[in-house]
Design a protein around this motif. Structure first.
Motif, short mmCIF file in Angstrom:
data_model
loop_
_atom_site.label_atom_id
_atom_site.label_comp_id
_atom_site.label_asym_id
_atom_site.label_seq_id
_atom_site.Cartn_x
_atom_site.Cartn_y
_atom_site.Cartn_z
N GLN B 187 0.82 -1.22 0.00
CA GLN B 187 0.00 0.00 0.00
C GLN B 187 0.85 1.27 0.00
O GLN B 187 0.69 2.13 -0.86
CB GLN B 187 -0.90 0.01 1.23
N ILE B 188 1.74 1.37 0.98
CA ILE B 188 2.51 2.59 1.15
C ILE B 188 3.38 2.85 -0.08
O ILE B 188 3.46 3.97 -0.58
CB ILE B 188 3.39 2.50 2.43
N GLU B 189 3.96 1.78 -0.60
CA GLU B 189 4.83 1.91 -1.76
C GLU B 189 4.07 2.52 -2.94
O GLU B 189 4.53 3.46 -3.58
CB GLU B 189 5.33 0.53 -2.13
N VAL B 190 2.89 1.96 -3.22
CA VAL B 190 2.09 2.45 -4.33
C VAL B 190 1.67 3.90 -4.08
O VAL B 190 1.71 4.75 -4.96
CB VAL B 190 0.86 1.54 -4.55
N LEU B 191 1.32 4.19 -2.83
CA LEU B 191 0.90 5.55 -2.51
C LEU B 191 2.02 6.55 -2.71
O LEU B 191 1.81 7.66 -3.20
CB LEU B 191 0.41 5.61 -1.06
N ARG B 192 3.24 6.15 -2.34
CA ARG B 192 4.38 7.06 -2.51
C ARG B 192 4.59 7.37 -3.98
O ARG B 192 4.84 8.51 -4.36
CB ARG B 192 5.64 6.43 -1.93
N ILE B 193 4.51 6.32 -4.80
CA ILE B 193 4.68 6.53 -6.24
C ILE B 193 3.65 7.53 -6.74
O ILE B 193 3.96 8.50 -7.43
CB ILE B 193 4.54 5.19 -6.98
N LEU B 194 2.41 7.30 -6.34
CA LEU B 194 1.32 8.17 -6.77
C LEU B 194 1.58 9.60 -6.30
O LEU B 194 1.49 10.56 -7.08
CB LEU B 194 0.01 7.64 -6.17
N ASP B 195 1.95 9.71 -5.04
CA ASP B 195 2.17 11.01 -4.43
C ASP B 195 3.29 11.77 -5.15
O ASP B 195 3.13 12.93 -5.51
CB ASP B 195 2.52 10.81 -2.95
N ASN B 196 4.40 11.07 -5.41
CA ASN B 196 5.53 11.70 -6.09
C ASN B 196 5.13 12.23 -7.46
O ASN B 196 5.44 13.37 -7.81
CB ASN B 196 6.66 10.68 -6.28
N LEU B 197 4.45 11.38 -8.22
CA LEU B 197 4.08 11.78 -9.57
C LEU B 197 3.17 12.99 -9.55
O LEU B 197 3.32 13.91 -10.33
CB LEU B 197 3.40 10.61 -10.29
N VAL B 198 2.20 12.96 -8.62
CA VAL B 198 1.24 14.06 -8.55
C VAL B 198 1.95 15.36 -8.19
O VAL B 198 1.71 16.41 -8.79
CB VAL B 198 0.14 13.72 -7.54
N THR B 199 2.88 15.29 -7.22
CA THR B 199 3.58 16.51 -6.81
C THR B 199 4.50 17.02 -7.91
O THR B 199 4.51 18.20 -8.21
CB THR B 199 4.41 16.25 -5.53
N GLN B 200 5.25 16.09 -8.53
CA GLN B 200 6.15 16.48 -9.61
C GLN B 200 5.43 17.24 -10.71
O GLN B 200 5.90 18.22 -11.23
CB GLN B 200 6.75 15.24 -10.27
N ARG B 201 4.26 16.73 -11.07
CA ARG B 201 3.57 17.31 -12.22
C ARG B 201 2.63 18.43 -11.83
O ARG B 201 1.95 18.98 -12.70
CB ARG B 201 2.75 16.21 -12.91
N GLY B 202 2.57 18.71 -10.55
CA GLY B 202 1.71 19.81 -10.10
C GLY B 202 0.26 19.60 -10.45
O GLY B 202 -0.42 20.51 -10.94
N MET B 203 -0.23 18.38 -10.24
CA MET B 203 -1.61 18.08 -10.56
C MET B 203 -2.49 18.29 -9.34
O MET B 203 -2.02 18.35 -8.21
CB MET B 203 -1.76 16.60 -10.98
N GLY B 204 -3.79 18.36 -9.60
CA GLY B 204 -4.74 18.30 -8.50
C GLY B 204 -5.05 16.84 -8.22
O GLY B 204 -5.13 16.03 -9.13
#
Lengths: 351, 278, 310
Positions: B187-204
């Motif tokens: 769970q945490i691993e997948v969430l981190r990946i998601l979180d990183n991508l979202v922050t990098q790309r400045g998405m909502g």
């Protein structure tokens, strides 16, 4: 977190196991088919000796044939002989045609095959779109129409529909040719290689004969097509309703996939997996429907052969035909199993 | 800066034998390029809220709102064509269980490439897909491209799903319980990946979950939903100071390592919460 | 379900039936049936089907009053042969100057008898085979189910044909042949149902009381399997009618001069082009009756199969 590979590692033994199981099932079913036809043959009230030698044979001829047929031996031995002969394709001689039954069957089978194949093609090409359309417009007018159209197909006796078809399309409006496979004038304009007249005439470029064959097959094939369409449309509808409610359909919508593509590519591709079995099953059912259809249309196939033999109490021919249809039935079931495996990646990996 | 998403008084109802039942009753919020969490128990209407934003309310349901705008586009009267140009390209969604949300008879590659091709970029679709799979930390992208969904583990499947949803570089991602079907270790691993991508790309990001704790670690702001209404909106950092009794109840239910209350308290519900407009 | 139709719809009774808290098992069961009936009543096709079947039964019972002529003896062969439909002969006359309408009316009896007898033979056989297989398991199960599979391996009509060929043509043999080919699906269904209840606690309790297997199967397992099997039989009835008509058409079912619809079509076939009504009318009768059973079965399935309801 890695690709699960245990399915592939054990592929060979699993494959062998499935093959072995399949072979056993087939062998057992064929054994059962033989046993059933054998037992039916034994309860027949017609004296098998009399039907061979005729009423006026002398007692000595009678005795000779009686022994020849092995009727003095115990039942299990008789079954053994019957099975041994049947396995080598020897069903005896037809009383009617005075030829070996197996060669009669070989001649009649292509006619039935051709009719049933054209029928199933019509049924599939119309049934799947109708079913998909009904599922997409669930509860609307088109859904109701497809449903009623299907129920009508289930309810009408096929031999009666055939007669009505002949009355209207052949006698009244002269749109199609009448009973039979081909007009006599064309019958010798080409050589029979496959026994499938559509194929033979087309391959030899005999287009006039081809048109004649089409005109003969159109009505009975449409009729059989309608029957299978009713079933295929109904099953397609229910499979599609099931698929369209799945999450991957939502995913496709989220991706922005066009609705037609969701229906015809994403959902139908999944529904196709169980549909294969349905189509194979209705193909087999067309063989059954052919008994009555062929009688109505004087179609020289298995069905007509069977009924002619029946009416002449030619028991060996009846049993031979029944056995052949049983075998084709079993064969189609296995074929659909294999196709299922090809279409569904989940099963494929498990093999 | 005008918000990415503006929702005013969203209501969703479904017909039942006893007349229409409202499952979402007047939800309002705005979203910038930030991470918003929506928390609530099952049946609180949080998933339906997420789906309504994408116009994916089931045909039997009815969604209405005083305002439903995405980057200036009014979603209430969007045509199918508008929806198709928005979905995938500008907003997308990751769903709960990759076992069901990926098409079982198409390879991962085919499904990924389909997503890229739909929004231009036919030529480099394959390269883009491979790059995206690498971005979600899949070590052997070629192999995953050729694999069918059932051949992947849950964590891998969900990464492929995330890749598929982000490969078009949307502005808004809705993650509807993206990790609840996965093993806890993943769970945490997948969430981190998601979180990183979202922050990098400045998405909502709208992160929908029943897990208050999880949401507060991964989001900037939290909406707490109860029975189709937003009962509290609070910054994730301020969560300890939550005022609404339902939120407090949820917080108290979390087991704590140092003593805490034992047995864990049971959530109490108050009929009065239903009346308080959101 | 039809019996509920006649219950007076007093508000008190309705309330009692629809009560959310039934006070007895009987009330719960009646309530459930009533709700099913309400659902069925809103199914238009199902109601049409029910109507057709009811009419069929009434026609069969009162055939003597409805039919204007004798079904077996015709009129004057010189003047009354092959007359087209008119007010005297609603559906015309056949080649033996018999009134086709009267023959169709009496033919409904043949059809009903076939359907009823096939159901009466095939249902118990299927139930017995299926419940025994499911209850005993092990090799009994294997043997019985293999036999069932073999019967399923033949197309139904073909197998029926072979049986009739062996037994000799005639309505009784046709019924036996159809019954022999009808039971396997019921056996499968009954087995599946039995497997789900075999290990239920109340069955265990009965076993501990020392009841014999036969008693348990007949007294406790069969009643539980019966409803679903009966529904399945209803769904099959149109098929039974069509098979019987097919056998009749091939001359293997009812023998002349019995007014069997399939045989009537076969008889009219010779005059199809010039005297179309002789073959057409009985076909319409078969079609309407089997459509009725299909509508009825379809409606029943909609109501009783929660999966199809969605």
């Amino acid at each position: 977190m890695t690709i699960q590979s245990e399915g592939r590692a054990s592929a060979l033994p699993g494959w062998l196991f499935k093959l072995g199981k399949l072979t056993a099932t087939v062998a057992f079913t064929l054994f059962g088919l033989l046993l059933v036809t054998f037992l039916i043959g034994r309860v027949v009230p017609v004296d098998p000796v009399l039907s061979v030698v005729g009423d006026r044979a002398s007692p000595s001829t009678y005795e000779k044939v009686y022994l020849e047929l092995g009727l003095d031996r115990p039942l299990y031995e008789q079954f053994y002989l019957y099975a041994k002969k049947a396995v080598t394709g020897d069903f005896g001689e037809s009383l009617l045609t005075k030829k070996p039954i197996i060669s009669d069957l070989a001649r009649a089978f292509p006619a039935t095959l051709e009719l049933a194949t054209v029928g199933i093609i019509i049924g599939t090409l119309l049934g799947i779109p109708a079913g998909v359309w009904a599922a997409v417009r669930q509860g609307r007018l088109i859904d109701q129409l497809v449903r009623i159209f299907g129920l009508v197909g289930y309810s009408a006796p096929i031999f009666w529909l055939g007669l009505m078809g002949l009355l209207l399309f052949y006698a009244k409006w002269e749109l199609v040719a009448g009973p039979g496979r081909i007009d006599i004038s064309y019958e010798y304009s080409f050589t029979s290689t496959t026994g499938l007249m559509l194929l033979d005439t087309a391959m030899q470029g005999q287009w006039a004969a081809f048109r004649n064959v089409v005109s003969h097959i159109a009505l009975p094939a449409c009729l059989l097509g309608y029957l299978s369409m009713a079933y295929i449309a109904r099953m397609t509808r229910s499979f599609m309703l099931n698929e369209l409610a799945q999450e991957y359909v939502v995913t496709a919508r989220v991706k922005g996939v066009a609705e037609w593509r969701i229906i015809w590519v994403h959902a139908l591709r999944n529904a196709a997996v169980p549909l294969v079995t349905v189509i194979a099953l209705s193909y087999a059912n067309l063989l059954e429907g052919s008994v009555l259809t062929e009688t109505v249309f004087a179609w020289p196939g298995l069905g007509q052969y069977l009924t002619n033999s029946l009416q002449n109490a030619d028991m060996n021919a009846v049993l031979g035909g029944t056995l052949l249809i049983g075998i084709v039935f079993v064969g189609l079931n296995i074929f659909s199993d294999l196709l299922y495996t090809l279409l569904d990646p989940r099963v494929r990996t498990r093999l | 800066m005008s918000p990415l998403l503006d929702v005013r008084n969203l209501r969703i109802s479904f017909p039942s034998r006893q007349g229409p039942v409202e499952v979402v009753r007047g939800v309002s919020f705005t979203l910038g390029r930030e991470r918003l969490g929506i928390v609530g128990e099952s049946g609180s209407g949080k998933s339906q809220t997420g789906r309504a934003l994408l116009g994916l309310t089931p045909p039997s349901g009815r969604a209405t709102a005083d305002r439903l705008e995405f980057d200036g586009v009014d979603l209430r009267h969007a045509t199918p064509k508008t929806w198709r140009s928005l979905r995938g390209a500008r907003m997308s969604m990751v769903m709960q269980d990759p076992k069901f949300s990926l098409n079982p008879v198409m390879t991962i590659g085919k499904q990924l490439i389909e997503a890229v091709k739909l929004h231009g970029g036919k030529a480099e679709a394959r390269d883009k897909s491979l790059a995206m799979l690498e971005a979600v930390q899949i070590r052997d992208p070629e192999r995953v491209m050729a694999a069918y969904p059932h051949e992947l583990s849950g964590g891998m499947g969900q990464r492929a799903m995330i890749a598929m949803m982000l490969v078009t570089e949307p502005d808004l991602l809705i993650a509807d319980e993206p990790t609840s079907a996965l093993d806890v270790t993943v769970q945490i691993e997948v969430l981190r990946i998601l979180d990183n991508l979202v922050t990098q790309r400045g998405m909502g990001l709208i992160f929908i979950s029943h897990d208050l704790h999880l949401v507060s670690t991964f989001c900037d702001r939290v909406l707490v939903m109860y029975a189709g209404q937003v009962v509290e909106e609070i910054d994730a950092a301020d969560l300890q100071n939550a005022r609404h009794p339902y939120t407090r109840g949820l917080l108290n239910c979390l087991p704590k390592i140092e003593g805490g209350v034992r047995p864990l308290p049971v959530l109490t519900r108050d009929a009065a919460w239903l009346k308080a407009g959101g | 379900m039809t019996s509920l139709d006649t219950l007076p719809a007093k508000p008190g009774l309705r309330q009692w039936l629809l009560s959310e808290q039934p006070s007895s098992r009987r009330q719960a069961r009646f309530g459930q049936s009533y709700r099913a009936w309400l659902a069925f009543r809103s199914n238009r096709l199902g109601m049409i089907g029910l109507g057709i079947v009811v009419v069929l039964v009434l026609v069969a019972i009162f055939a003597g009053f409805i039919a204007p002529y004798d079904p077996l003896t015709g009129g004057d062969l010189r003047t009354a042969r092959l007359l087209p439909p008119s007010w005297d002969h609603l559906m015309g006359t056949d080649d033996l100057a018999r009134d086709i309408f009267s023959r169709i009316v009496y033919g409904s009896r043949v059809t009903l008898v076939v359907v009823a007898l096939v159901a009466a033979i095939a249902t118990p056989v299927g139930l017995l085979v299926g419940t025994s297989a499911g209850y005993f398991g092990g090799w009994v199960d294997t043997v019985l189910m293999r036999v069932t599979d073999i019967f399923l391996a033949f197309p139904r009509l073909i197998l029926a044909l072979a049986f009739v060929a062996a037994l000799g043509p005639g309505i009784e043999n046709a019924i036996i042949a159809i019954a022999i080919t009808s039971w396997p699906p019921y056996a499968r269904l009954a087995r599946a149902e039995t497997l789900t209840i075999r290990n239920a606690e109340h069955i265990d309790a009965i076993r501990l009381q020392g009841a014999s297997s036969l008693r348990i199967i007949w007294g406790h397992v069969v009643p539980l399997c019966l409803p679903s099997v009966i529904i399945r039989v209803t769904l099959d009835m149109a098929g039974i009618i069509l098979t019987a008509a097919g056998l009749g058409f091939l001359g293997l079912g009812a023998q002349p001069p019995q007014p069997e619809w399939g045989a009537m079509i076969a008889a009219g076939r010779r005059f199809l082009i010039d005297f179309w009504w002789v073959a057409t009318m009985p076909g319409i009768a078969i079609f309407i009756v089997s459509l009725g059973f299909n509508f009825l079965g379809d409606g029943l399935r909609d109501v009783l199969d929660p999966k199809a309801q969605k």
